[in-house]
Design an enzyme around this catalytic site. Structure first.
Site, PDB file in Angstrom:
ATOM      1  N   GLY A   1      -9.293  66.469  -2.433  1.00  0.00           N
ATOM      2  CA  GLY A   1      -8.292  66.994  -3.343  1.00  0.00           C
ATOM      3  C   GLY A   1      -7.123  67.531  -2.546  1.00  0.00           C
ATOM      4  O   GLY A   1      -6.963  67.806  -1.311  1.00  0.00           O
ATOM      5  N   GLY A  14      -4.214  69.286  -4.533  1.00  0.00           N
ATOM      6  CA  GLY A  14      -3.303  69.706  -5.389  1.00  0.00           C
ATOM      7  C   GLY A  14      -3.369  71.063  -5.175  1.00  0.00           C
ATOM      8  O   GLY A  14      -2.541  71.931  -5.784  1.00  0.00           O
ATOM      9  N   GLU A  15      -4.221  71.816  -4.377  1.00  0.00           N
ATOM     10  CA  GLU A  15      -4.411  73.297  -4.317  1.00  0.00           C
ATOM     11  C   GLU A  15      -3.934  73.838  -2.855  1.00  0.00           C
ATOM     12  O   GLU A  15      -3.204  74.770  -2.640  1.00  0.00           O
ATOM     13  CB  GLU A  15      -5.672  73.689  -4.457  1.00  0.00           C
ATOM     14  CG  GLU A  15      -6.199  73.185  -6.043  1.00  0.00           C
ATOM     15  CD  GLU A  15      -7.126  74.242  -6.777  1.00  0.00           C
ATOM     16  OE1 GLU A  15      -6.849  75.642  -6.674  1.00  0.00           O
ATOM     17  OE2 GLU A  15      -8.026  73.642  -7.244  1.00  0.00           O
TER      18      GLU A  15
END
Length: 545
Positions: free
Chosen positions: A508, A510-511
């Protein structure tokens, strides 16, 4: 070529065509990618810039009506009575009441708003609700669960981990350091407030809404209307941003309730004030950290207790023999929920601030101290990459400070360096942020860079000045004129370095890019002034206090 267009139903001629997909499908190694791994822009990216792109709030259907919902004057208020006569007397207005739910439907949003204001509602309000002035003390004293009446130190849930003995570790330390970090509630501030369009046809419900959890919304609606799932369809147009703030859907049930009564499509779009007041917030919290360190830089003890803000990112990547880490839920006075990177923003702030403080106690460089206490080569790599690009060892001007922070969360490693300037009036200016990010093999470098850039800018708001002001069940800064978000003038020079690990699976992106911003800035302010700030936001009034 005939340029004929066919739907999938026509292509299959109504047949169910099923093929079993094997679990053992060989994947193309990232080093051999031909399409993935190449920077590609959004196909319709220009439509976002020009405003042509359509969201739920832009949708129009034949015969569509507009809905508004009556809100209480404060949290926990109970409806005593409501005189609906004046609203009902307006031409073209339908008033819907179902218990405490009251809404109006009109042919245009202006008429709906006017009708809503004509409703004379009487409320029973709750007094002496918590406020900013006492929220942190409140969260600690109101720790919840199956443990009421017990000492706060014994209030635990299953989000707890222990290694070694922190008491022994403290005795082994040459220096001890304990601080309490306070985290204010903040809003998601999506560009598009909550919006939903609902339509009933032959007992079936279709809802269009910009949610992050369409299946969750479907379950909400099936429970509300006692329907089977095959009677409820949720369609998600592009969402005008969410940042974790649209996991729980509010506008959809409202639009569906109104549409069921008028038997026409009904659209409900929240105002900015409604979004600020009735949506959920990133949790506030209190984090206590007690640690011990030897003169050689070895961390001997680490006790980390989080009240309310959450357990994500609570564990530490640093090699510490004696650790006690726990999350204690509290009876929050405000509605709270997911936010970008969840509670890892709060936990990383507290941890990376405390780690820098330990380095200063033994007069060791912030970066060197981290590297000494890390075994994770990927974590070390992002810190070293960011520091090299930033010019970590370079001299700095008077009044300037450097800070560094890092984290691993949600599959991504981040290393962040910040430079600040603090003038004689204690006013802070963030000058530079350099961030290295690694999440395995990069699928689209252009999109990943945009994600990290957005994370950094969003992180600036929570680091510097964003917070919800509230008292007695009311939000006091429920507009963009009173709730401070980053402006163009706040944006520093930002450099992003993406580390493409084609030998590792993609993860991931996006965070975790938001996580290093607040602690790196805090540590830079400490470097410039000697003041160790412990509350987010750091400088709500622009100055070190």
């Amino acid at each position: 070529a005939t340029n004929q267009k066919l739907g999938f139903g026509a292509l299959t001629k109504g047949q169910d065509i099923l093929h079993t997909i094997s679990d053992d499908v060989p994947l193309i190694a990232a080093k051999d990618w031909k399409v993935a791994g190449i920077p590609e822009k959004k196909i319709y990216g220009m439509s976002f810039i020009t405003g042509k792109h359509k969201y739920t709030s832009d949708m129009v259907m034949a015969g569509m009506m507009y809905g508004k919902v009556l809100r209480p004057p404060s949290f926990n208020a109970k409806l005593v009575s409501a005189d609906l006569s004046k609203a009902k007397a307006m031409p073209g207005i339908t008033v819907v009441q179902d218990g405490d739910f009251i809404g109006v439907v009109a042919k245009d949003v202006v008429a709906a708003g006017k009708a809503l204001r004509l409703i004379d509602a009487k409320w029973s309000e709750v007094s002496d609700q918590p406020s900013n002035a006492n929220i942190f003390d409140y969260l600690v004293k109101n720790a919840t669960a199956h443990n009421q009446g017990r000492d706060p130190e014994s209030r635990r849930n299953d989000l707890e981990s222990n290694n070694g003995d922190v008491g022994v570790g403290i005795k082994e330390a040459d220096f001890k350091h304990a601080l309490t970090y306070n985290i204010n509630y903040i809003a998601h501030v999506p560009l598009e407030p909550r919006a939903a369009l609902a339509q009933w046809t032959d007992g079936k419900l279709t809802v269009w809404t910009g949610t992050q959890r369409p299946f969750g919304v479907q379950e909400q609606l099936t429970r509300l209307f006692n329907l089977n799932k095959d009677k409820v369809r949720v369609i998600v147009p592009d969402t005008g941003s969410a940042y974790g703030g649209k996991h729980i859907e509010d506008a959809s049930p409202e639009a569906a309730r109104l549409a069921k009564v008028v038997q026409k499509p009904v659209k409900v779009v929240w105002t900015r004030e409604e979004e600020f007041t009735w949506a959920y917030f990133r949790p506030g919290g209190v984090i206590t950290v007690e640690a011990g360190v030897k003169k050689d830089g070895t961390i001997t003890s680490w006790k980390f207790i989080n009240y309310n803000s959450g357990a994500a990112g609570m564990g530490t990547q640093y090699k510490i023999a004696n650790q006690h880490v726990a999350h204690i839920p509290s009876n929050t006075p405000l509605r709270q929920g997911s936010y970008r990177a969840l509670a890892a923003t709060a936990n990383t702030f507290a941890r990376e601030s405390h780690v820098t403080d330990l380095a200063r106690l033994i007069k060791m460089d912030q970066l060197d101290f981290r590297l000494k206490n890390l075994d994770d080569a990927r974590f070390k790599a992002v810190l070293q990459t960011a520091a090299k690009a930033f010019g970590w060892s370079a001299s700095k001007a008077n009044g300037h400070g450097y800070g560094i922070a890092g984290e691993f969360e949600k599959g991504g490693y981040v290393g962040t360096c910040a430079e600040v300037e603090v003038n004689d009036d204690k006013e802070v200016k963030v000058l530079r942020i350099t961030q290295a990010f690694e999440c395995g093999a990069i699928v689209n470098p252009h999109h990943l860079e945009n994600q990290i850039m957005g994370s950094v800018i969003q992180g600036l708001g929570g680091a510097l000045f964003e917070k919800i002001d509230f008292a007695n069940g009311k939000i006091l800064n429920s507009s963009l004129s009173s709730y401070r978000v980053p402006r163009f003038s706040d944006i520093p020079q930002i450099e992003i370095i993406l580390i493409d690990r084609k030998d590792l699976p993609s993860a991931g992106g996006g965070e975790s890019g938001i996580l290093g911003v607040a602690p790196a800035i805090r540590n830079a302010i400490l470097d410039a002034t000697g003041v160790a700030l412990t509350t987010l936001p750091l400088i709500p009034n622009g100055k070190v206090s």
